[in-house]
Design a protein around this motif. Structure first.
Motif, PDB file in Angstrom:
ATOM      1  N   ALA A  63      17.078  69.123  67.787  1.00 25.27           N
ATOM      2  CA  ALA A  63      17.743  68.447  68.906  1.00 25.27           C
ATOM      3  C   ALA A  63      19.258  68.631  68.795  1.00 25.27           C
ATOM      4  O   ALA A  63      19.951  68.880  69.790  1.00 25.27           O
ATOM      5  CB  ALA A  63      17.388  66.961  68.921  1.00 25.27           C
ATOM      6  N   THR A  66      20.189  71.910  70.028  1.00 21.69           N
ATOM      7  CA  THR A  66      20.225  71.977  71.497  1.00 21.69           C
ATOM      8  C   THR A  66      21.612  71.571  71.994  1.00 21.69           C
ATOM      9  O   THR A  66      22.199  72.236  72.855  1.00 21.69           O
ATOM     10  CB  THR A  66      19.161  71.043  72.117  1.00 21.69           C
ATOM     11  N   VAL A  67      22.130  70.473  71.432  1.00 24.88           N
ATOM     12  CA  VAL A  67      23.470  70.002  71.829  1.00 24.88           C
ATOM     13  C   VAL A  67      24.521  71.054  71.471  1.00 24.88           C
ATOM     14  O   VAL A  67      25.442  71.330  72.251  1.00 24.88           O
ATOM     15  CB  VAL A  67      23.783  68.638  71.162  1.00 24.88           C
ATOM     16  N   VAL A  70      24.184  73.989  74.109  1.00 22.44           N
ATOM     17  CA  VAL A  70      24.648  73.700  75.478  1.00 22.44           C
ATOM     18  C   VAL A  70      26.167  73.471  75.497  1.00 22.44           C
ATOM     19  O   VAL A  70      26.820  73.761  76.506  1.00 22.44           O
ATOM     20  CB  VAL A  70      23.883  72.516  76.142  1.00 22.44           C
ATOM     21  N   THR A  71      26.711  72.985  74.380  1.00 25.72           N
ATOM     22  CA  THR A  71      28.171  72.836  74.301  1.00 25.72           C
ATOM     23  C   THR A  71      28.833  74.208  74.217  1.00 25.72           C
ATOM     24  O   THR A  71      29.857  74.470  74.868  1.00 25.72           O
ATOM     25  CB  THR A  71      28.551  71.976  73.073  1.00 25.72           C
ATOM     26  N   ASP A 173      20.725  80.174  75.843  1.00 26.77           N
ATOM     27  CA  ASP A 173      20.672  78.718  76.056  1.00 26.77           C
ATOM     28  C   ASP A 173      19.395  78.306  76.810  1.00 26.77           C
ATOM     29  O   ASP A 173      18.683  77.379  76.424  1.00 26.77           O
ATOM     30  CB  ASP A 173      21.854  78.372  76.976  1.00 26.77           C
ATOM     31  N   VAL A 177      16.184  75.826  75.668  1.00 29.66           N
ATOM     32  CA  VAL A 177      15.802  74.531  76.253  1.00 29.66           C
ATOM     33  C   VAL A 177      14.335  74.538  76.691  1.00 29.66           C
ATOM     34  O   VAL A 177      13.748  73.461  76.872  1.00 29.66           O
ATOM     35  CB  VAL A 177      16.718  74.075  77.424  1.00 29.66           C
ATOM     36  N   PHE A 180      12.393  74.785  72.708  1.00 29.95           N
ATOM     37  CA  PHE A 180      12.514  73.580  71.871  1.00 29.95           C
ATOM     38  C   PHE A 180      11.420  72.538  72.160  1.00 29.95           C
ATOM     39  O   PHE A 180      10.716  72.110  71.233  1.00 29.95           O
ATOM     40  CB  PHE A 180      13.924  73.001  72.039  1.00 29.95           C
TER      41      PHE A 180
END
Lengths: 187, 82
Positions: A63, A66-67, A70-71, A173, A177, A180
């Motif tokens: 998780a 993922t952050v 996306v950042t 990316d 998503v 995951f």
């Protein structure tokens, strides 16, 4: 037949960036999509075994990744705007940030693989982990390629090149998503 | 509230990612997979529209939306069959 200057824009003209990058994006989505459908289909044959294997995964780390991704995607998208505005120094700084976060993703992924190895879990442990290593490993290879590509477009003074490199990065990316939740979350 | 659509998209992406991770702490009820895949579709939608710029390409946007939605529905069906 060549297009005349007064012809209305075609469907392909609507696409942002290079058409060939979109061909690559669609191809990659189809490959990963087929892999994820195959994973879910195999899960039907042994739901309990897949659930038991999935319990060995580190959801919080994934998780966090993922952050991180996306950042990184946000920085790459900003870099495209900076390139279009002719702000080269800002573009390079944003792409460097995006690349650094890509490396952070790989470090976290490497720690996850090392943890699995320490538990004696490998690609041949069972069907779940065969798919896990193939899908996440293939994705990690794309992250490596994306970091290299962002580095290349960072030194080019061409906004189209920046847009193309960023599009590849966003594809990485996008795949994550979708990958995951299927691998890590669905029980 | 920021006016930059990229920051708004990023904020939603982070929120949806955390929601997806937290929801797995809920009891294992039937249909949880559908919620998780719904969140995944929302994240894919945000990346396609805002990061990849399909918000300005309506025909392609519709096509991608339909294909990704169909893909998530297929995965949800396979998850519910298990």
């Amino acid at each position: 037949m060549s297009q005349r200057p007064d012809d209305p824009p075609g469907l392909l003209d609507e696409l942002p960036g290079e058409v060939m990058m979109w061909v690559l994006i669609i191809s990659e989505l189809l490959v990963f999509g087929a892999g994820l459908v195959a994973f879910m289909a195999m899960r039907l044959t042994d739901p309990a075994g897949f659930a038991e294997a999935q319990a060995h995964l580190h959801r919080a780390g994934a998780a966090l990744n993922t952050v991180v991704l996306v950042t990184s995607g946000l920085l790459a998208a900003w870099a495209v705007h900076a390139a279009e505005a002719g702000r080269e120094a800002r573009k390079r700084a944003l792409l460097a940030g995006a690349m650094a976060l890509g490396v952070v993703f790989l470090v976290i992924k490497g720690m996850e693989y090392a943890d699995k190895a320490s538990q004696g879990i490998g690609i041949e442990t069972n069907t779940f982990f065969t798919f896990y290593y193939l899908l996440t490993g293939f994705h990690a290879a794309h992250v490596v390629a994306g970091v290299v590509l962002l580095g290349l477009v960072a030194v080019l003074r061409d906004p189209r090149a920046t847009e193309t490199g960023a599009a590849f990065w966003h594809m990485v990316d996008l795949v994550w998503v979708l990958l995951f939740p299927v691998i890590y979350l669905i029980r | 509230m920021t006016r930059d659509p990229l920051i708004r998209a990023w904020g939603w992406l982070v929120a949806l990612s955390l929601a997806g991770a937290l929801i797995t702490r809920a009891p294992d009820v039937t249909g949880l997979a559908v919620v998780i895949l719904g969140l995944a579709f929302a994240k894919a939608w945000l990346i396609l529209h805002h990061y990849l710029g399909l918000a300005g390409a309506p025909s392609w946007r519709r096509g991608f939306d339909m294909v990704v939605a169909g893909f998530c529905l297929l995965l949800a069906a396979l998850a519910l069959l298990a």
